[in-house]
Design a protein around this motif. Structure first.
Motif, PDB file in Angstrom:
ATOM      1  N   UNK A 197     -69.039  67.751  -8.253  1.00 22.05           N
ATOM      2  CA  UNK A 197     -67.881  67.654  -9.145  1.00 22.05           C
ATOM      3  C   UNK A 197     -67.386  69.074  -9.462  1.00 22.05           C
ATOM      4  N   UNK A 198     -66.304  69.552  -8.762  1.00 18.24           N
ATOM      5  CA  UNK A 198     -65.784  70.899  -9.039  1.00 18.24           C
ATOM      6  C   UNK A 198     -65.224  70.993 -10.454  1.00 18.24           C
ATOM      7  N   UNK A 199     -65.251  72.187 -11.009  1.00 19.52           N
ATOM      8  CA  UNK A 199     -64.720  72.416 -12.349  1.00 19.52           C
ATOM      9  C   UNK A 199     -63.200  72.240 -12.335  1.00 19.52           C
ATOM     10  N   UNK A 200     -62.686  71.552 -13.324  1.00 19.57           N
ATOM     11  CA  UNK A 200     -61.246  71.381 -13.440  1.00 19.57           C
ATOM     12  C   UNK A 200     -60.663  70.313 -12.554  1.00 19.57           C
ATOM     13  N   UNK A 201     -61.480  69.521 -11.864  1.00 18.04           N
ATOM     14  CA  UNK A 201     -60.976  68.461 -10.996  1.00 18.04           C
ATOM     15  C   UNK A 201     -61.526  67.122 -11.480  1.00 18.04           C
ATOM     16  N   UNK A 202     -60.678  66.110 -11.369  1.00 19.11           N
ATOM     17  CA  UNK A 202     -61.084  64.775 -11.803  1.00 19.11           C
ATOM     18  C   UNK A 202     -61.917  64.063 -10.747  1.00 19.11           C
ATOM     19  N   UNK A 203     -61.571  64.278  -9.503  1.00 19.24           N
ATOM     20  CA  UNK A 203     -62.258  63.569  -8.426  1.00 19.24           C
ATOM     21  C   UNK A 203     -63.359  64.444  -7.837  1.00 19.24           C
TER      22      UNK A 203
END
Length: 243
Positions: A197-203
């Motif tokens: 889960x990358x930072x700042x991304x929802x997906x």
């Protein structure tokens, strides 16, 4: 005379130089000869001492050069020319040792330069790869990474990414446990797919890992390659749905 019948005391008078003059002159000559011999002996002893001390000092400088790692072939090496056999043989061995160490040092420098060039090549290659190259400690601390690894997790620079633990990006904590178990058992994993889960991304994104465990005397770490396969996973899902 001790005889009481002749209680005489007879004295004799004569000039001192007539009787002791030769002894006085001889004593002065002896002093001069002794002084000259002492001076010559001192000069000879000083010469011998310098002839011994100079090569010894040279040997000391050889040892200092060796301990300091200074190997200079152009330096004058004249100790082997001394007449003292022990000193000349020792100096000759030192000369040979210095030449061997000089050659070994030259080979070592060449090997270090070759290794440095290879490291630069691999570093340039890793930095230009489109996949993430990483080195992570067993606790999850990011030790090093290439520039492509940071954008995969939502950061612009590796320095910003290294402030965070890789565990915080796992979507499922069980994935981390399974990965550590596999690495502990096999010492490597290939095509290990999981979600981050990358930072700042929802997906989340799908990634595929190829990693190896490296052991050092002080710690243990994992290094490998991380590829973003989200697009491929979506294509596979669409293909399954279409079928």
């Amino acid at each position: 005379f001790p005889d009481p019948q002749w209680p005489w005391v007879i004295g004799m008078y004569l000039p001192e130089d007539d009787y002791l003059g030769a002894l006085k002159n001889n004593r002065v000559n002896n002093y001069l000869i002794t002084f000259v011999i002492s001076v010559l002996a001192s000069i000879l002893i000083l010469f011998i001492a310098r002839s011994i001390a100079k090569p010894v000092v040279g040997l000391q400088r050889y040892a200092e050069d060796i301990s300091a790692g200074h190997f200079d072939r152009d330096k004058e090496r004249l100790l082997s020319q001394y007449s003292l056999r022990e000193v000349s043989e020792t100096a000759a061995r030192f000369d040979g040792l210095m030449v061997e160490l000089d050659c070994a040092n030259a080979h070592r420098q060449e090997a270090e330069e070759s290794l440095r060039q290879k490291e630069n090549q691999y570093t340039t290659l890793a930095e230009n790869l489109k996949v993430g190259v990483f080195r992570v400690s067993r606790e999850g601390n990011i030790l090093s990474a290439n520039p492509a690894f940071a954008p995969m997790l939502g950061y612009t620079t590796v320095a910003e990414l290294k402030k965070h633990n890789i565990v915080s990006f796992y979507c499922n904590s069980d994935d981390r446990k399974q990965l550590l178990n596999a690495l502990q058992t096999n010492r490597f994993v290939d095509n290990w797919d999981f979600q981050l889960k990358p930072i700042g991304q929802d997906d989340p994104i799908w990634v595929s890992m190829h990693a190896r465990v490296k052991d050092r005397s002080s710690d243990c770490y994992t290094e490998g390659i991380l590829e973003n396969i989200t697009a491929r996973k979506h294509s596979e899902e669409m293909l399954i749905l279409s079928e």
